[in-house]
Write a protein that holds these residues in place. Structure first.
Motif, PDB file in Angstrom:
ATOM      1  N   PHE A  61       1.009  -1.254  -0.202  1.00  0.00           N
ATOM      2  CA  PHE A  61      -0.250   0.183   0.169  1.00  0.00           C
ATOM      3  C   PHE A  61       0.348   1.245  -0.176  1.00  0.00           C
ATOM      4  O   PHE A  61       0.233   2.051  -1.044  1.00  0.00           O
ATOM      5  CB  PHE A  61      -1.448   0.117   0.813  1.00  0.00           C
ATOM      6  N   CYS A  62       1.999   1.031   1.023  1.00  0.00           N
ATOM      7  CA  CYS A  62       2.345   2.511   1.206  1.00  0.00           C
ATOM      8  C   CYS A  62       3.652   2.215   1.959  1.00  0.00           C
ATOM      9  O   CYS A  62       3.680   1.976   3.638  1.00  0.00           O
ATOM     10  CB  CYS A  62       1.587   3.746   1.129  1.00  0.00           C
ATOM     11  N   ALA A  63       4.720   2.311   1.722  1.00  0.00           N
ATOM     12  CA  ALA A  63       6.465   1.999   2.627  1.00  0.00           C
ATOM     13  C   ALA A  63       6.302   3.289   3.760  1.00  0.00           C
ATOM     14  O   ALA A  63       7.626   3.491   4.063  1.00  0.00           O
ATOM     15  CB  ALA A  63       7.609   1.700   1.285  1.00  0.00           C
ATOM     16  N   GLY A  64       5.936   4.452   2.680  1.00  0.00           N
ATOM     17  CA  GLY A  64       6.115   5.390   3.760  1.00  0.00           C
ATOM     18  C   GLY A  64       6.864   6.350   2.829  1.00  0.00           C
ATOM     19  O   GLY A  64       6.618   6.523   2.071  1.00  0.00           O
ATOM     20  N   ALA A  94      -5.976  17.515   4.102  1.00  0.00           N
ATOM     21  CA  ALA A  94      -6.595  17.156   3.121  1.00  0.00           C
ATOM     22  C   ALA A  94      -8.126  16.369   3.071  1.00  0.00           C
ATOM     23  O   ALA A  94      -9.020  15.942   2.456  1.00  0.00           O
ATOM     24  CB  ALA A  94      -5.957  17.548   1.665  1.00  0.00           C
ATOM     25  N   ILE A  95      -6.795  14.788   3.222  1.00  0.00           N
ATOM     26  CA  ILE A  95      -7.650  13.662   2.963  1.00  0.00           C
ATOM     27  C   ILE A  95      -8.292  13.220   4.691  1.00  0.00           C
ATOM     28  O   ILE A  95     -10.003  12.358   4.158  1.00  0.00           O
ATOM     29  CB  ILE A  95      -6.715  12.359   3.092  1.00  0.00           C
ATOM     30  N   TYR A  96      -8.153  14.183   5.379  1.00  0.00           N
ATOM     31  CA  TYR A  96      -8.825  13.906   6.864  1.00  0.00           C
ATOM     32  C   TYR A  96     -10.578  14.167   6.641  1.00  0.00           C
ATOM     33  O   TYR A  96     -11.240  14.468   7.546  1.00  0.00           O
ATOM     34  CB  TYR A  96      -8.260  13.920   7.958  1.00  0.00           C
ATOM     35  N   GLY A 114       2.559   5.328   5.613  1.00  0.00           N
ATOM     36  CA  GLY A 114       1.687   4.955   4.561  1.00  0.00           C
ATOM     37  C   GLY A 114       0.770   4.828   5.991  1.00  0.00           C
ATOM     38  O   GLY A 114      -0.622   5.037   5.566  1.00  0.00           O
ATOM     39  N   MET A 115       1.173   4.557   7.064  1.00  0.00           N
ATOM     40  CA  MET A 115      -0.071   4.615   8.906  1.00  0.00           C
ATOM     41  C   MET A 115      -0.760   5.441   8.169  1.00  0.00           C
ATOM     42  O   MET A 115      -2.097   6.192   9.017  1.00  0.00           O
ATOM     43  CB  MET A 115       0.952   3.984   9.493  1.00  0.00           C
ATOM     44  N   GLY A 116       0.408   6.884   8.357  1.00  0.00           N
ATOM     45  CA  GLY A 116      -0.779   8.770   8.289  1.00  0.00           C
ATOM     46  C   GLY A 116      -2.186   8.181   7.286  1.00  0.00           C
ATOM     47  O   GLY A 116      -3.091   8.752   7.524  1.00  0.00           O
ATOM     48  N   LEU A 117      -1.520   7.966   6.161  1.00  0.00           N
ATOM     49  CA  LEU A 117      -2.569   7.674   4.928  1.00  0.00           C
ATOM     50  C   LEU A 117      -4.028   7.285   5.172  1.00  0.00           C
ATOM     51  O   LEU A 117      -4.730   7.224   5.108  1.00  0.00           O
ATOM     52  CB  LEU A 117      -1.883   7.134   3.742  1.00  0.00           C
ATOM     53  N   ILE A 146       1.708  11.999  11.179  1.00  0.00           N
ATOM     54  CA  ILE A 146       0.476  10.902  11.702  1.00  0.00           C
ATOM     55  C   ILE A 146       0.190  11.058  12.188  1.00  0.00           C
ATOM     56  O   ILE A 146      -1.234  10.595  12.720  1.00  0.00           O
ATOM     57  CB  ILE A 146       1.033  10.115  10.671  1.00  0.00           C
ATOM     58  N   ALA A 147       0.987  11.615  13.684  1.00  0.00           N
ATOM     59  CA  ALA A 147       0.126  11.134  15.252  1.00  0.00           C
ATOM     60  C   ALA A 147      -1.536  11.909  15.910  1.00  0.00           C
ATOM     61  O   ALA A 147      -2.102  10.820  15.481  1.00  0.00           O
ATOM     62  CB  ALA A 147       0.970  12.147  16.060  1.00  0.00           C
ATOM     63  N   PRO A 148      -1.582  12.540  14.715  1.00  0.00           N
ATOM     64  CA  PRO A 148      -3.417  12.946  15.466  1.00  0.00           C
ATOM     65  C   PRO A 148      -3.819  12.101  14.630  1.00  0.00           C
ATOM     66  O   PRO A 148      -4.714  11.713  15.509  1.00  0.00           O
ATOM     67  CB  PRO A 148      -3.104  14.524  15.230  1.00  0.00           C
ATOM     68  N   TYR A 149      -3.973  10.993  13.527  1.00  0.00           N
ATOM     69  CA  TYR A 149      -4.242  10.561  12.828  1.00  0.00           C
ATOM     70  C   TYR A 149      -4.072   9.322  13.506  1.00  0.00           C
ATOM     71  O   TYR A 149      -5.296   8.379  13.561  1.00  0.00           O
ATOM     72  CB  TYR A 149      -3.987  10.520  11.628  1.00  0.00           C
ATOM     73  N   VAL A 150      -3.189   8.965  13.798  1.00  0.00           N
ATOM     74  CA  VAL A 150      -2.636   8.157  14.072  1.00  0.00           C
ATOM     75  C   VAL A 150      -3.687   7.445  15.599  1.00  0.00           C
ATOM     76  O   VAL A 150      -3.813   6.350  16.014  1.00  0.00           O
ATOM     77  CB  VAL A 150      -1.051   7.366  14.334  1.00  0.00           C
TER      78      VAL A 150
END
Length: 261
Positions: A61-64, A94-96, A114-117, A146-150
């Motif tokens: 999916f995404c390696a970062g 923009a995604i969130y 990629g985890m952030g996505l 990415i912390a706020p989303y993770v």
């Protein structure tokens, strides 16, 4: 718009944004960050789109972050590093903040950014063989942007563990932690994503947008008089709106609502 690192397709009322750098496991660089931001800003403004799928080509999916991009960042000044981090933050936002629900179609491993996505999306459908890792600490870094989303997706306790250990964890663990909504076999991945997209498109488009915004606005807030007043005001506005009136009328009249015609 022509993209170098991704593709954007539309089928009916569903848009699919596909990461397209399979040779580097869809790792992102400054170009992909800019293109993802532009794609989601554009989709946010389109009334004909009711749901968005974030997908990826290839095995991962995404390696970062892309290694060449990371090498370039090593020579950045503090000001350049901050500007670069803010561009990444704008992409995730923009995604969130997209006013359509976003389904992550996770076809393989997702590491670091990629985890952030994934965590910026609303619904996550993943291959049951996918693996996940917040690997930043292994490199002496932190998953700050990415912390706020993770943390919203994993919860505080699990985030404490996986931020600090940088352990790899499997899809069954991701499902148990709530990061993944559904874990499926490869032959069911597309059908499951399509079923969810169809379900979203069957609902009132303004209601779906308002529901997404409701969760973002209410989560974590103290249950007090201000919150009670806020939620009462929201439902009152929706009931009085054209879509709310049409939805109730169609239910009582045993017919399909106008937005399904």
């Amino acid at each position: 718009m022509q993209y170098e690192t991704l593709s954007l397709t539309v089928a009916g009322q569903v848009a699919t944004v596909t990461l397209n750098r399979p040779d580097v496991r869809n790792a992102f660089n400054e170009t992909m960050i800019a293109e993802l931001t532009a794609a989601f800003v554009a989709l946010n403004a389109r009334d004909d789109i009711r749901a968005v799928v974030l997908a990826a080509n290839g095995k991962a999916f995404c390696a970062g972050a892309d290694l060449n991009w990371m090498k370039k960042m090593a020579g950045y000044s503090d000001e350049e590093n901050r500007a670069d981090a803010l561009r990444l933050a704008a992409m995730l936002s923009a995604i969130y903040r997209c006013n359509k629900p976003v389904i992550a179609r996770v076809n393989g491993d997702a590491y670091a950014g990629g985890m952030g996505l994934i965590c910026a999306c609303d619904i996550v459908v993943a291959l049951d063989t996918a693996r996940f890792c917040l690997s930043e600490a292994r490199l002496g870094l932190i998953p700050a942007t990415i912390a706020p989303y993770v943390i919203r997706a994993l919860g505080e306790q699990a985030s404490r563990r996986y931020f600090t250990t940088a352990e790899l964890f499997d899809c069954a663990t991701a499902l148990r932690l709530g990061l993944v909504s559904e874990a499926v076999s490869e032959d069911r991945l597309d059908a499951t994503v399509q079923q969810l997209a169809d379900t979203l498109c069957a609902n009132g488009p303004q209601a779906v947008r308002a529901c997404k915004q409701l969760v973002q606005d209410i989560a974590g807030r103290e249950l007090n008089e201000a919150l009670i007043e806020d939620t009462a005001s929201r439902i009152a506005r929706v009931r009085a709106g054209a879509e709310g009136r049409e939805g109730v009328a169609s239910f009582l009249e045993k017919r399909a609502p106008a937005w399904r015609n």
